[in-house]
Design an enzyme around this catalytic site. Structure first.
Site, PDB file in Angstrom:
ATOM      1  N   SER A 232      16.235  17.657 -25.124  1.00  0.00           N
ATOM      2  CA  SER A 232      15.231  17.873 -24.077  1.00  0.00           C
ATOM      3  C   SER A 232      14.173  16.778 -24.016  1.00  0.00           C
ATOM      4  CB  SER A 232      14.557  19.227 -24.254  1.00  0.00           C
ATOM      5  OG  SER A 232      13.709  19.217 -25.377  1.00  0.00           O
TER       6      SER A 232
ATOM      7  N   LYS B 239       8.067  19.317 -27.195  1.00  0.00           N
ATOM      8  CA  LYS B 239       7.857  19.053 -25.765  1.00  0.00           C
ATOM      9  C   LYS B 239       6.588  18.224 -25.597  1.00  0.00           C
ATOM     10  CE  LYS B 239      11.130  22.056 -24.672  1.00  0.00           C
ATOM     11  NZ  LYS B 239      12.477  21.581 -24.584  1.00  0.00           N
TER      12      LYS B 239
END
Length: 186
Positions: A41, A79
């Site tokens: 990600s 993230k």
């Protein structure tokens, strides 16, 4: 060497080892911690199995990369912080707007090179249109809005909503490369 001197020497060594262990455990638990990136990600910023050091005492700012306890799984995610408490966040025509101001995202530049003409790297959204945000227009107090750098595949705030600031384990301080037996990066 007398028996008494041997006891003193052994005790001195044990005391030194215990003090060193307490320092190591304290630093790791309260200040810095190593962790491994899992998944794609954050590609190309981080690849699967990259290792990073987290700073557990630093303040978290917009665009910092953080590791936090996942709100929807029994694991930790890495993230990028996009929205801070009170922020509005919108993606329009592949441009990020925070509080109405357009922001460049240089960390996406390499990934966007492979796009076809008129293809979007990040789909348009506002916080209010994200089902996971429960209709909120702004990032709630004591919360963050996060997204991965690999937007087409990232499972992030667009899917699970806001994360509590207390779920943050630490801010990524730097990447390190473990060495093999001959001193080369693995």
């Amino acid at each position: 060497m007398s028996k008494n001197n041997v006891k003193k020497e052994v005790f001195s060594w044990i005391k030194s080892i215990v003090i060193a262990l307490v320092i190591v455990v304290g630093v790791r638990h309260f200040l810095f911690a190593p962790t491994t990136v899992h998944g794609e990600s954050m590609y190309p910023t981080f690849e699967d199995s990259n290792r990073v050091i987290l700073n557990k005492i630093s303040d978290v700012d917009r665009f910092d990369m953080i590791v936090f306890h996942a709100p929807d799984a029994d694991e930790n995610y890495i993230k990028r912080v996009i929205g801070l408490p009170g922020d509005t966040v919108e993606m329009k025509n592949d441009v990020l707007y925070i509080n109405g101001k357009a922001y460049k995202e240089p960390y996406l530049k390499e990934s966007k090179k492979s796009l076809a003409p008129n293809e979007k790297f990040t789909e348009d959204f506002t916080l209010q249109t994200l089902p996971a945000a429960d209709g909120k227009v702004k990032v709630p107090k004591n919360s963050l809005f996060v997204m991965g750098d690999n937007r087409p595949v990232s499972h992030d705030g667009r899917a699970f909503g806001f994360i509590p600031q207390k779920s943050v384990i630490g801010k990524v301080q730097f990447r390190y490369y473990p060495l093999n037996e001959v001193g080369e990066p693995k």
